[in-house]
Design a protein around this motif. Structure first.
Motif, PDB file in Angstrom:
ATOM      1  N   ILE A  40       0.990  -1.271   0.217  1.00 46.30           N
ATOM      2  CA  ILE A  40      -0.035  -0.093  -0.117  1.00 46.30           C
ATOM      3  C   ILE A  40       0.838   1.316   0.168  1.00 46.30           C
ATOM      4  O   ILE A  40       0.605   2.370  -0.656  1.00 46.30           O
ATOM      5  N   SER A  41       1.902   1.366   0.888  1.00 46.03           N
ATOM      6  CA  SER A  41       2.541   2.568   0.888  1.00 46.03           C
ATOM      7  C   SER A  41       3.534   2.778  -0.727  1.00 46.03           C
ATOM      8  O   SER A  41       3.629   3.646  -1.060  1.00 46.03           O
ATOM      9  N   ALA A  42       4.043   1.684  -1.276  1.00 48.48           N
ATOM     10  CA  ALA A  42       4.258   1.498  -2.496  1.00 48.48           C
ATOM     11  C   ALA A  42       3.486   2.007  -3.552  1.00 48.48           C
ATOM     12  O   ALA A  42       3.737   3.082  -4.084  1.00 48.48           O
ATOM     13  N   LEU A  43       2.594   1.916  -3.422  1.00 49.70           N
ATOM     14  CA  LEU A  43       1.209   2.200  -4.472  1.00 49.70           C
ATOM     15  C   LEU A  43       1.090   3.831  -4.187  1.00 49.70           C
ATOM     16  O   LEU A  43       1.091   4.441  -5.234  1.00 49.70           O
ATOM     17  N   ARG A  44       1.185   4.058  -2.942  1.00 51.62           N
ATOM     18  CA  ARG A  44       0.876   5.401  -2.738  1.00 51.62           C
ATOM     19  C   ARG A  44       2.043   6.290  -3.081  1.00 51.62           C
ATOM     20  O   ARG A  44       1.667   7.590  -3.842  1.00 51.62           O
ATOM     21  N   ASN A  45       3.315   5.877  -2.875  1.00 51.28           N
ATOM     22  CA  ASN A  45       4.295   6.615  -3.238  1.00 51.28           C
ATOM     23  C   ASN A  45       4.446   6.836  -5.034  1.00 51.28           C
ATOM     24  O   ASN A  45       4.723   7.782  -5.580  1.00 51.28           O
TER      25      ASN A  45
END
Length: 91
Positions: A4-9
């Motif tokens: 999720i963090s990767a996708l947000r970034n």
């Protein structure tokens, strides 16, 4: 970094590109950094990230596999690198 963090970034990098705040090269660098962080922190009980070390074209390729033998097979199949000499190491 979790998925999720990767996708947000990645989404933030795309927004900056679309808004004209970043050029393509900067956006590519940001996305590549996200992927590199995600790969090196990849956690799964049955799989992990491995990097090929050795001859081109395999050197530096990162794959996710259950074990080193599967990782080597995945690198070879993706690159048609039947004759390349390389080892795989966990990230």
């Amino acid at each position: 970094m979790d998925r999720i963090s990767a996708l947000r970034n990645v989404e933030e990098a795309l927004r900056a590109f679309e808004a004209g705040d970043d050029d393509l090269a900067t956006t590519q660098q940001r996305v590549q950094s996200v992927l590199q962080s995600y790969a090196t922190e990849f956690e799964d009980e049955s799989r992990r990230a491995y990097r090929a070390v050795g001859e081109e074209p395999a050197d530096g390729v990162v794959v996710v596999a259950a074990d080193p033998a599967e990782a080597e097979e995945r690198v070879r199949s993706r690159l048609a690198a039947e004759n390349a000499a390389f080892d795989v190491e966990p990230l």
